[in-house]
Design a protein around this motif. Structure first.
Motif, PDB file in Angstrom:
ATOM      1  N   ASN A 115       0.848  -1.202   0.000  1.00  0.00           N
ATOM      2  CA  ASN A 115       0.000   0.000   0.000  1.00  0.00           C
ATOM      3  C   ASN A 115       0.882   1.250   0.000  1.00  0.00           C
ATOM      4  O   ASN A 115       0.456   2.324  -0.386  1.00  0.00           O
ATOM      5  CB  ASN A 115      -0.965   0.012   1.198  1.00  0.00           C
ATOM      6  N   THR A 152      -6.390   0.776  -0.504  1.00  0.00           N
ATOM      7  CA  THR A 152      -5.645   0.653  -1.758  1.00  0.00           C
ATOM      8  C   THR A 152      -6.033  -0.635  -2.488  1.00  0.00           C
ATOM      9  O   THR A 152      -5.553  -0.880  -3.589  1.00  0.00           O
ATOM     10  CB  THR A 152      -4.120   0.645  -1.489  1.00  0.00           C
ATOM     11  N   ARG A 181      -5.187  -3.648  -1.859  1.00  0.00           N
ATOM     12  CA  ARG A 181      -4.045  -4.556  -2.013  1.00  0.00           C
ATOM     13  C   ARG A 181      -4.085  -5.742  -1.030  1.00  0.00           C
ATOM     14  O   ARG A 181      -3.108  -6.469  -0.907  1.00  0.00           O
ATOM     15  CB  ARG A 181      -2.726  -3.796  -1.791  1.00  0.00           C
ATOM     16  N   THR A 225       0.838   4.823  -5.516  1.00  0.00           N
ATOM     17  CA  THR A 225       0.433   3.421  -5.569  1.00  0.00           C
ATOM     18  C   THR A 225      -0.811   3.220  -6.419  1.00  0.00           C
ATOM     19  O   THR A 225      -0.896   2.296  -7.211  1.00  0.00           O
ATOM     20  CB  THR A 225       0.226   2.887  -4.127  1.00  0.00           C
ATOM     21  N   THR A 226      -1.811   4.100  -6.254  1.00  0.00           N
ATOM     22  CA  THR A 226      -3.081   3.881  -6.958  1.00  0.00           C
ATOM     23  C   THR A 226      -3.378   4.946  -8.008  1.00  0.00           C
ATOM     24  O   THR A 226      -4.319   4.796  -8.784  1.00  0.00           O
ATOM     25  CB  THR A 226      -4.250   3.882  -5.945  1.00  0.00           C
ATOM     26  N   ARG A 274      -4.702   7.721  -7.508  1.00  0.00           N
ATOM     27  CA  ARG A 274      -5.902   8.500  -7.150  1.00  0.00           C
ATOM     28  C   ARG A 274      -5.541   9.953  -6.836  1.00  0.00           C
ATOM     29  O   ARG A 274      -4.502  10.219  -6.221  1.00  0.00           O
ATOM     30  CB  ARG A 274      -6.568   7.914  -5.895  1.00  0.00           C
TER      31      ARG A 274
END
Ligand code: IMP
Length: 435
Positions: free
Chosen positions: A42, A131, A133, A300-301, A303
């Motif tokens: 994450n 996340t 994950r 990571t994402t 967003r």
């Protein structure tokens, strides 16, 4: 490059993404050991080397410095597939970690049904914007004694039996429409994935203890941040580990005496990804401007991050929780050119009272209204400043008020993404480490 003989923790003081990566990158070259102690994939930050960017999610920073030994501590949860890809990515860029990486035999493994459960929950009423994950379910399995540790990989004959415990429960929850690989497939894949990692598994607690006893330096690299801490954050909108100071000790097995200094890291404003309270959030053009100028999109994402003024209430709480010796204040330059800059200095509760303490419950958080103090902005750019004397007077006033409000002195100011953009406060504990 001289090595230092001190042990330092770098911890986030807001909701993550404070820019810890830059400081860890700057500092890790000076340390003999770097360890991660909680969280999983994450987390994430991007390191730029020779114009190439490398995203690190689970491999400790320090991977880019040949003399640095890397330890994944027992408090971490690992996705082996992602970890192997990260190692491969590093190897193809010329960073071979052979002989300098140790994975705790007590670290837990994220399995496909953990990810499925995380994503299934996020599709329901209890969505908190994880996340996705599988981090939460992996820690839940750990707490419910159904987790799989790295050490279990050395006993493949009992793996299926151990995995089955948690797998069956997830299957019941997901119901007949849930699509899960079979237990046999999950076990066989895990055994296959684990093969190249088996020689790296060992007793990380003892390794770190011996390193400390020999006087080797250790950098403790925090992931996420205090307001995402399962105990001391904005529960239930938090991650599933202790991202503040306590997690460092449980996640390595070292005693508090092993730590010399604690550097808390905060942005000069506030961001958050995912749902949950954020009293300083700006849902207007100013928030949009902070997001645009600060390039506030998740590593990571991807967003977009929620943006707002610096929240001194949460950050003081984080400084107190961690016992931060000093602040790393990041991204001051993003605030250049704003006619005014704000700071949340208190919370008005539902009864009209003002407090500088954090509420415990989501229902109380929902009542909170920020008390915002405005400061005159600065028009001269701070980007790249490396000498405190060059700071515009208004920026200096703002930073002094910020440090005052969080009861912690500034140790480092970052004025841009590059390594040399920023400075260490003269005479502070970071000077011998970064000098
Ligand atoms: P989880 O850690 O995936 O379970 O997500 C729980 C919450 O923590 C969500 O709001 C995530 O957006 C947030 N979160 C987890 N890791 C990070 C991080 O590295 N930076 C910022 N937020 C994070």
């Amino acid at each position: 490059m001289t090595l230092v003989a001190t042990n330092l923790a770098i911890l986030g003081l807001q909701w993550g993404d404070e820019g810890k990566g830059k400081l860890v990158d700057l500092l890790s070259a000076r340390f003999q050991n770097v360890t991660r102690f909680q969280g999983g994939n994450n987390a994430g930050h991007t390191v730029v080397v020779d114009g190439q960017s490398i995203a690190l999610h689970q491999v400790p920073s320090g991977a880019l410095h040949a003399g640095c030994f890397l330890v994944v501590g027992s408090g971490v949860v690992l996705n082996l597939e992602v970890f192997l890809k990260e190692l491969e990515n590093l190897r193809t860029r010329g960073f071979d970690l052979t002989g300098r990486l140790l994975l705790s035999d007590k670290a837990h493994i994220i399995l496909p049904h953990h990810i499925a459960l995380d994503q299934w929950r996020e599709g329901g009423a209890n969505k908190i914007g994880t996340t996705g994950r599988g981090i939460g379910p992996a820690y839940e399995m750990k707490a419910s004694r159904m987790g799989i540790r790295m050490g279990d990989l050395l006993h493949p004959e009992v793996l299926a039996e151990r995995i089955q415990l948690g797998y069956e429960e997830v299957k019941i929850l997901l119901g007949p429409t849930g699509t899960l690989a079979s237990l046999e497939t999950i076990t066989a894949n895990l055994i296959e994935l684990a093969k190249p990692l088996l020689p790296l598994i060992g007793n990380s607690q003892d390794y770190l203890f011996q390193a400390w006893r020999k006087g080797e330096s250790i950098l403790f690299e925090g992931a996420q941040a205090t307001l995402l801490d399962i105990d001391h954050g904005t529960y239930p909108f938090v991650t599933s580990s202790n991202c503040s100071i306590g997690g460092l000790f449980t996640g390595t097995g070292l005693p508090p005496k092993a730590l010399d200094h604690i550097l808390g890291v905060a942005k000069a404003y506030t961001t958050r990804v995912g749902a949950g309270p954020m009293p300083s959030e700006l849902l207007d053009a100013t928030g949009e401007e902070l997001r645009k100028v600060g390039r506030e999109f998740g590593t990571t994402t991807g967003r977009p991050r929620r943006c707002g003024w610096f929240d001194a209430v949460i950050t003081r709480h984080a400084c107190r929780t961690n016992g931060a010796d000093g602040l790393g204040i990041m991204k001051l330059d993003v605030m250049d050119g704003f006619p005014e800059v704000g700071m949340v200095v208190g919370y008005r509760d539902g009864n009209g009272g003002v407090t500088s303490l954090l509420p415990a419950c989501a229902a109380d958080w929902a009542e909170v209204q920020p008390v915002v103090k405005m400061y005159k902005g600065w028009s001269a750019p701070t980007r790249g400043i490396t000498d405190p004397k060059d700071l515009p007077a208004e920026a200096r006033t703002y930073l002094a008020a910020l440090c005052d409000a969080v009861e912690t002195p500034m140790a480092y100011l970052s004025t841009g993404p590059d390594r040399n953009e920023g400075y260490v406060t003269p005479g502070c504990f970071l000077e011998p480490l970064l000098g």
